[in-house]
Design a protein around this motif. Structure first.
Motif, short mmCIF file in Angstrom:
data_model
loop_
_atom_site.label_atom_id
_atom_site.label_comp_id
_atom_site.label_asym_id
_atom_site.label_seq_id
_atom_site.Cartn_x
_atom_site.Cartn_y
_atom_site.Cartn_z
N ASN A 48 17.39 -1.27 -29.75
CA ASN A 48 18.10 0.01 -29.84
C ASN A 48 18.36 0.57 -28.44
O ASN A 48 17.84 0.05 -27.45
CB ASN A 48 17.32 1.02 -30.69
N GLU A 49 19.14 1.65 -28.40
CA GLU A 49 19.54 2.21 -27.12
C GLU A 49 18.33 2.76 -26.35
O GLU A 49 18.24 2.65 -25.14
CB GLU A 49 20.56 3.33 -27.34
N GLY A 52 16.56 0.04 -24.65
CA GLY A 52 17.39 -0.39 -23.53
C GLY A 52 17.26 0.55 -22.35
O GLY A 52 17.11 0.10 -21.21
N ASN A 53 17.27 1.85 -22.62
CA ASN A 53 17.16 2.83 -21.53
C ASN A 53 15.80 2.77 -20.86
O ASN A 53 15.69 2.93 -19.64
CB ASN A 53 17.42 4.24 -22.07
N LEU A 68 23.49 -2.47 -19.13
CA LEU A 68 23.18 -2.51 -20.56
C LEU A 68 24.43 -2.94 -21.31
O LEU A 68 25.44 -2.25 -21.27
CB LEU A 68 22.75 -1.13 -21.05
N CYS A 70 26.01 -3.39 -24.83
CA CYS A 70 25.81 -3.01 -26.23
C CYS A 70 26.66 -3.88 -27.15
O CYS A 70 27.86 -3.98 -26.96
CB CYS A 70 26.17 -1.54 -26.41
N TRP A 88 20.38 -4.43 -30.74
CA TRP A 88 21.38 -3.46 -30.33
C TRP A 88 22.21 -3.96 -29.15
O TRP A 88 23.41 -3.73 -29.08
CB TRP A 88 20.69 -2.14 -29.97
N GLY A 89 21.55 -4.63 -28.24
CA GLY A 89 22.26 -5.09 -27.06
C GLY A 89 21.39 -5.91 -26.15
O GLY A 89 20.31 -6.35 -26.54
#
Ligand SMILES: [Zn+2]
Length: 119
Positions: A48-49, A52-53, A68, A70, A88-89
């Motif tokens: 998920n984002e 990733g962050n 990143l 996505c 997610w990515g």
């Protein structure tokens, strides 16, 4: 030659879906949506984002540029990715910094494990 945006495996023209990831393949030409920093390498997949962050900030704190990517961005000629995909990515880092980025993430994940073992 089409490839899977998730695992980056290349397939024959006749194949349209990655049997491993159940993701629609994309034409190889679509792979160039990445900022110029030499070659980028998909270091990790993230679910998920938020994840990733977090990983992005971990790497950037170590001075490693991060991109990143996505999977949900419909930039493949209007063909959206399969909504059932679990990831997610991807976290991309410059190829020449991959060993350093791996070490950085290993240190980070090891510290998470240590935190968990304290509970
Ligand atoms: Zn795949």
């Amino acid at each position: 030659m089409p490839f899977c945006p998730q695992c980056n495996t290349k397939y024959k023209e006749a194949i349209s879906t990655c049997p491993e990831c159940q993701v629609d393949l994309v034409p190889q030409a679509a792979q160039t949506e990445i900022p110029e920093y030499g070659d980028w390498y998909a270091l990790e997949s993230v679910p998920n984002e938020l994840a990733g962050n977090i990983l992005q900030s971990v790497l950037e704190d170590d001075g490693i540029p991060v991109y990143l990517r996505c999977h949900e961005v419909p930039n493949y000629g209007g063909v959206k990715g399969n909504a059932s995909q679990s990831e997610w990515g991807d976290i991309l880092v410059p190829v020449n910094l991959v060993p350093r980025a791996r070490q950085c993430l290993k240190t980070y994940f090891d510290s998470l494990k240590e935190d968990a073992s304290l509970l």
